[in-house]
Design an enzyme around this catalytic site. Structure first.
Site, PDB file in Angstrom:
ATOM      1  CD  GLU A 165      -4.054   6.854   2.115  1.00  0.00           C
ATOM      2  OE1 GLU A 165      -3.768   5.642   2.125  1.00  0.00           O
ATOM      3  OE2 GLU A 165      -3.212   7.738   2.289  1.00  0.00           O
TER       4      GLU A 165
ATOM      5  CG  HIS B 273      -1.655   1.244   1.494  1.00  0.00           C
ATOM      6  ND1 HIS B 273      -2.986   1.419   1.230  1.00  0.00           N
ATOM      7  CD2 HIS B 273      -1.221   2.421   1.995  1.00  0.00           C
ATOM      8  CE1 HIS B 273      -3.344   2.645   1.563  1.00  0.00           C
ATOM      9  NE2 HIS B 273      -2.285   3.280   2.030  1.00  0.00           N
ATOM     10  CD  GLU B 274       2.068   3.356   3.759  1.00  0.00           C
ATOM     11  OE1 GLU B 274       2.319   4.480   3.276  1.00  0.00           O
ATOM     12  OE2 GLU B 274       1.029   3.113   4.403  1.00  0.00           O
TER      13      GLU B 274
ATOM     14  CG  HIS C 293       0.724   6.334  -0.496  1.00  0.00           C
ATOM     15  ND1 HIS C 293      -0.422   6.864  -1.026  1.00  0.00           N
ATOM     16  CD2 HIS C 293       0.345   5.717   0.650  1.00  0.00           C
ATOM     17  CE1 HIS C 293      -1.448   6.569  -0.236  1.00  0.00           C
ATOM     18  NE2 HIS C 293      -1.009   5.868   0.782  1.00  0.00           N
TER      19      HIS C 293
HETATM   20 ZN   LIG Z   1      -1.887   5.251   2.525  1.00  0.00          ZN
END
Ligand SMILES: [Zn+2]
Length: 424
Positions: A358, A278-279, A282
């Site tokens: 997100e 997930h990170e 980003h």
């Molecule tokens: Zn996030």
């Protein structure tokens, strides 16, 4: 007139506070829509009764504190102007030194000190609440140390900005907001670059991952996402909190992914890999750079509005607020107040874009790890560790939530799970 305005302002704040008390404690319905009952997003399937009660109580008080704290700042700056404190700070500064720059530094220390003292009680309540609910594990001394670091970093930052700002106001009464904005571009970029290596380490210790076996797995994943290994860090948070977190920070050669050690301690390897993926989204999709771009655009509009509003307030209420000229440092509390109001007003928009990013990161992570069970249970654990509300009230969501509510995040993952189970 001055006293009357003061009374009205306090009254407005109290009414506002009562409204939010009523909204959060009586009006808002956080019950799960029935179609989610029994699903993996239903907290009663993964929290015990006690945790369920705690998360409701804790969230309500926390949300109330959130909605009180920003307008409390506005009230503070307003009263500082109204009752002549700003004027007094300037007089004290002038009595202490005859050098302009030193006077600004002294004025600023008085204003910062009063603001620190005024906001300390609410901050302390927030800390002790989090301690009562066993989210925070921080000692009072360590918490106070962080507060003081905050104080000096803020002071240092404003000490660079304020003299330049008022110098620009004197040079160009009509265009200072534009020149100020132009100067803020390199400053913002420089601060973003320094953040992970200069500022963050003042609060916590950062180091390469300790668990080498896990590190190998994470770096294999990072390699897949084309992220160089040296950009992954662990931070020591266990002596401050029980909550779990991971984030992306910094730009250029200082860009990095940081995992809280609490996350590493509490989650299984597969769960950590999902959070990590997930990170990575980003990082790969450069959300920080879009964030800076968006922030700069908004700040151009914000500074222009600040310029207009400051002039308006000085014209309309100059006598009561004791501001004869906005170019005088005495108007600084007005500048801070307007800035804080604009930030608050803009927050639903910035939160909305953040929630969109997100959502993309969740999608990316599940496509990359293809392990919905690990993903779902990691979010359930995240909810438990932070006692967060799965289905927050509407106003809480738009003003506070930089991430989609867990109800949305978990059910999206569950849909993915169902879909892919059928394909097999
Ligand atoms: Zn996030």
């Amino acid at each position: 007139m001055v006293r009357k305005m003061g009374v009205y302002a306090v009254l407005a704040f109290v009414l506002y506070g009562l409204f939010f008390y009523w909204y959060l404690f009586y009006f808002a319905d956080t019950k799960l829509p029935f179609e989610y009952e029994g699903s993996k997003a239903d907290p009663s399937t993964f929290l015990n009764g006690r945790e369920l009660d705690l998360s409701e109580d804790y969230s309500k008080i926390r949300n109330l504190l959130f909605f009180l704290s920003t307008p409390f700042e506005w009230l503070f700056y307003f009263l500082i102007l109204l009752f002549g404190f700003s004027k007094a700070f300037k007089r004290w500064a002038e009595n202490t030194s005859k050098y302009r720059l030193l006077q600004t530094a002294i004025y600023l220390i008085w204003l910062s000190f009063f603001a620190f003292v005024a906001t300390l009680p609410l901050n302390y309540i927030s800390y002790s609440l989090s301690k009562t609910y066993h989210i925070s594990t921080q000692t009072f001394a360590s918490w106070m140390k962080d507060e003081l670091i905050d104080f000096w970093i803020n002071y240092g930052t404003w000490l660079i900005i304020v003299p330049i700002l008022y110098w620009l106001m004197k040079k160009s009464q009509k265009r200072w907001w534009l020149y100020g904005w132009l100067l803020s571009i390199p400053f913002t970029i420089f601060m973003m670059f320094l953040q992970p290596v200069v500022i963050d380490p003042l609060y916590n210790d950062f180091y390469p991952l300790k668990n080498k076996e896990l590190e190998t797995k994470i770096l294999t994943l990072a390699d897949k996402a084309e992220i160089p290994a040296k950009h992954v860090f662990e931070v020591n948070m266990a002596n401050k909190t029980n909550a779990l977190n991971a984030y992306v920070t910094g730009i250029g050669s200082n860009a990095r992914i940081v995992l809280w050690d609490t996350t590493l301690n509490r989650l299984s390897d597969n769960q950590i890999l999902f959070i990590m993926a997930h990170e990575m989204c980003h990082y790969v999709e450069k959300h920080i750079y879009f964030g800076i771009g968006g922030y700069l655009l908004l700040s151009l509009l914000g500074l222009y509005l600040t310029y207009r509003l400051m002039n308006w307030a000085a014209r309309r209420f100059g006598k009561e607020l004791k501001i004869s000229d906005v170019r005088d440092i005495r108007s600084l509390p007005l500048f801070f107040m307007i800035l804080s109001m604009l930030l608050f007003v803009a927050s639903p928009l910035t939160n909305l874009t953040s929630r969109y990013e997100e959502k993309r990161a969740d999608r990316y992570a599940i496509e990359m790890t293809k392990n919905p069970e690990a993903a779902i249970t990691s979010f359930q654990e995240l909810t438990r560790s932070g006692l967060s509300q799965v289905n927050p009230p509407f106003l809480v969501k738009i003003f506070r939530y930089t991430h989609p509510p867990m109800l949305d995040r978990i059910s999206t993952l569950e849909e993915y799970q169902v879909k892919h189970r059928n394909e097999q």
